[in-house]
Design a protein around this motif. Sequence first.
Motif, PDB file in Angstrom:
ATOM      1  N   ARG A  27       0.805  -1.064   0.110  1.00  0.00           N
ATOM      2  CA  ARG A  27       0.186   0.265  -0.119  1.00  0.00           C
ATOM      3  C   ARG A  27       0.976   1.470   0.208  1.00  0.00           C
ATOM      4  N   ASN A  29       0.172   4.956   1.420  1.00  0.00           N
ATOM      5  CA  ASN A  29      -1.151   6.329   1.895  1.00  0.00           C
ATOM      6  C   ASN A  29      -0.945   7.561   1.171  1.00  0.00           C
ATOM      7  N   GLU A  33      -1.120  10.197   8.671  1.00  0.00           N
ATOM      8  CA  GLU A  33      -0.193   9.389   8.677  1.00  0.00           C
ATOM      9  C   GLU A  33       0.004   9.494  10.458  1.00  0.00           C
ATOM     10  N   HIS A  34      -0.312   8.062  11.114  1.00  0.00           N
ATOM     11  CA  HIS A  34       0.354   7.952  12.503  1.00  0.00           C
ATOM     12  C   HIS A  34      -1.459   8.566  13.098  1.00  0.00           C
ATOM     13  N   ASP A  36      -3.572   6.485  12.417  1.00  0.00           N
ATOM     14  CA  ASP A  36      -4.778   5.167  12.987  1.00  0.00           C
ATOM     15  C   ASP A  36      -5.195   4.459  13.784  1.00  0.00           C
ATOM     16  N   TYR A  37      -3.532   4.219  14.749  1.00  0.00           N
ATOM     17  CA  TYR A  37      -3.791   4.049  16.663  1.00  0.00           C
ATOM     18  C   TYR A  37      -4.640   5.016  17.023  1.00  0.00           C
ATOM     19  N   MET A 165       5.287  -5.289  16.859  1.00  0.00           N
ATOM     20  CA  MET A 165       5.462  -3.382  16.456  1.00  0.00           C
ATOM     21  C   MET A 165       3.965  -3.075  17.311  1.00  0.00           C
ATOM     22  N   CYS A 167       1.472  -1.468  16.056  1.00  0.00           N
ATOM     23  CA  CYS A 167       0.536  -0.825  14.578  1.00  0.00           C
ATOM     24  C   CYS A 167      -0.726  -1.095  14.642  1.00  0.00           C
ATOM     25  N   GLY A 168      -1.345  -0.033  13.596  1.00  0.00           N
ATOM     26  CA  GLY A 168      -2.478   0.562  13.727  1.00  0.00           C
ATOM     27  C   GLY A 168      -3.371  -0.896  12.729  1.00  0.00           C
ATOM     28  N   ILE A 169      -4.094  -0.270  12.341  1.00  0.00           N
ATOM     29  CA  ILE A 169      -5.180  -1.342  11.207  1.00  0.00           C
ATOM     30  C   ILE A 169      -5.182  -0.947   9.908  1.00  0.00           C
ATOM     31  N   MET A 170      -4.678   0.427   9.605  1.00  0.00           N
ATOM     32  CA  MET A 170      -4.459   0.899   7.704  1.00  0.00           C
ATOM     33  C   MET A 170      -3.899  -0.237   7.303  1.00  0.00           C
ATOM     34  N   ASP A 171      -2.983  -0.966   7.354  1.00  0.00           N
ATOM     35  CA  ASP A 171      -2.043  -1.644   5.943  1.00  0.00           C
ATOM     36  C   ASP A 171      -2.856  -2.993   6.421  1.00  0.00           C
ATOM     37  N   LEU A 215      10.677   0.423  11.314  1.00  0.00           N
ATOM     38  CA  LEU A 215      10.096  -0.039  12.779  1.00  0.00           C
ATOM     39  C   LEU A 215       9.639  -0.317  13.330  1.00  0.00           C
ATOM     40  N   TYR A 220       8.412   4.556  16.895  1.00  0.00           N
ATOM     41  CA  TYR A 220       7.186   3.798  16.702  1.00  0.00           C
ATOM     42  C   TYR A 220       6.315   4.076  17.433  1.00  0.00           C
ATOM     43  N   GLY A 334       4.051   6.069   5.315  1.00  0.00           N
ATOM     44  CA  GLY A 334       4.344   5.379   6.265  1.00  0.00           C
ATOM     45  C   GLY A 334       4.620   5.796   7.379  1.00  0.00           C
ATOM     46  N   GLY A 335       5.268   4.381   8.212  1.00  0.00           N
ATOM     47  CA  GLY A 335       5.792   5.199   9.643  1.00  0.00           C
ATOM     48  C   GLY A 335       6.918   6.766   9.760  1.00  0.00           C
TER      49      GLY A 335
HETATM   50  C1  GLA Z   1       2.555   1.920   9.841  1.00  0.00           C
HETATM   51  C2  GLA Z   1       1.864   1.257  10.471  1.00  0.00           C
HETATM   52  C3  GLA Z   1       0.259   1.594  10.265  1.00  0.00           C
HETATM   53  C4  GLA Z   1       0.433   2.775  10.425  1.00  0.00           C
HETATM   54  C5  GLA Z   1       1.369   3.987   9.598  1.00  0.00           C
HETATM   55  C6  GLA Z   1       1.608   5.221   9.996  1.00  0.00           C
HETATM   56  O1  GLA Z   1       2.376   1.602   8.619  1.00  0.00           O
HETATM   57  O2  GLA Z   1       1.813  -0.188  10.039  1.00  0.00           O
HETATM   58  O3  GLA Z   1      -0.346   1.273  10.985  1.00  0.00           O
HETATM   59  O4  GLA Z   1       0.547   3.778  11.780  1.00  0.00           O
HETATM   60  O5  GLA Z   1       2.799   2.869  10.179  1.00  0.00           O
HETATM   61  O6  GLA Z   1       0.980   6.737   9.608  1.00  0.00           O
END
Ligand code: GLA
Length: 390
Positions: A27, A29, A33-34, A36-37, A165, A167-171, A215, A220, A334-335
């Motif tokens: 993906r 974006n 950015e940052h 989603d969480y 990690m 991470c949020g749900i976006m990816d 990351l 992160y 991205g991150g």
């Molecule tokens: C990484 C994480 C995502 C998001 C981005 C920053 O890709 O996996 O969930 O937080 O960083 O937007």
Amino acid sequence: MIEAKELSTTFQSLCGSEPRIYRAPARVNLIGEHTDYNEGFVMPAAINFSTWVTVTPRDDRVIAVSSENFQETFKFDLDDKTARERGHWSDYVRGVALTLEQAGYRLKGAQLQIRGDVPIGAGLSSSASIEVATGYALLQHSGFAIERIELAKLCQRAEQNFVGMRCGIMDQFVACHGQEGRALLLDCRSLEYELLPLPEDVRLVICNTMVKHQLAGSEYNQRRSECEEGVHHLARALPDVRALRDVSLADLEAHGRELPEAVYRRCRHVISENTRVLQAKTALENRDLSEFGQLMNESHRSLRDDYEVSCAELDLMVELAREAHGVYGARMTGGGFGGCTINLVKAESCTDFRDSVAREYERATGVAPEIYVCRAAVGVSEVAADSLSN
Ligand code: GLA
């Protein structure tokens, strides 16, 4: 990018005549950015870089995996629940298998061949691509139909709990739900989403600084903790606040002055970025690409100055893009801490853009960047073996 015909031939020689093949995209974006969480808004698109997984059955409960890219193999028993992450690419496969099992999906043993063309460590989410491709392949192979939303959540859980990690749900979400020619606007709280058509006369141009980001490194997770600190503090004055999503800039001004200065700026980034995503949606609907590009530029500034996740190479790549012709907007994607920028470029200016940015970046850094002109692609799917030879 991988040639379909070549892929088909290789897989067939490895697996016999009728391999079942699945693919999930990487993906990029566009904006958000940052966020989603922080239960906010994001606007990614799935792109035409992919991870491909071929599955052949085994009659035990062992998953045997070989990676063409790494020229490595490994195997594990699905009944061994004691596995720990090893800091190795196989963590994504094992983490997903374990998480699916924990969620009640009893998987069948399989031989998996994995191959991908997603640049690794470039901020294009090669990790979500491998997680979603593997998860989908294992579930299909074991006879389960799963909601895409559920698959995205389980892959996110695998990355959080197994890989470590947060991470949020976006990816994972966009790797499951992407569509050709569409950006995806996602509300990360409700998980409601809209697919927004991208104009045909613009291209998503991704410039790779060639600086690998790390990351899973502490930065992160540290940003996440800073956001949580902000929420914790603001919720004392504003009891309805559950996440930065619920905070306005005026709220932050009024109640955030006692926060450590860095935490204040982290909050300001997230709050202003959420607004930018919603403005970008309107701009896209109005076909106002200049406005969309402006918002991308502001997003980069905010990530650089307030969130502090950019780096010198990303800033340089963004500046060079802005000097080129036919660019609506440019920002890191991205991150952060390396990886790529995303640029919205007029289709007719793409070649010039590519040439000038590559030349100037190499002149300044001594490193030749990779530049990819991508299209928005479809989410995870099974690939018919015969369709591959087209
Ligand atoms: C990484 C994480 C995502 C998001 C981005 C920053 O890709 O996996 O969930 O937080 O960083 O937007």
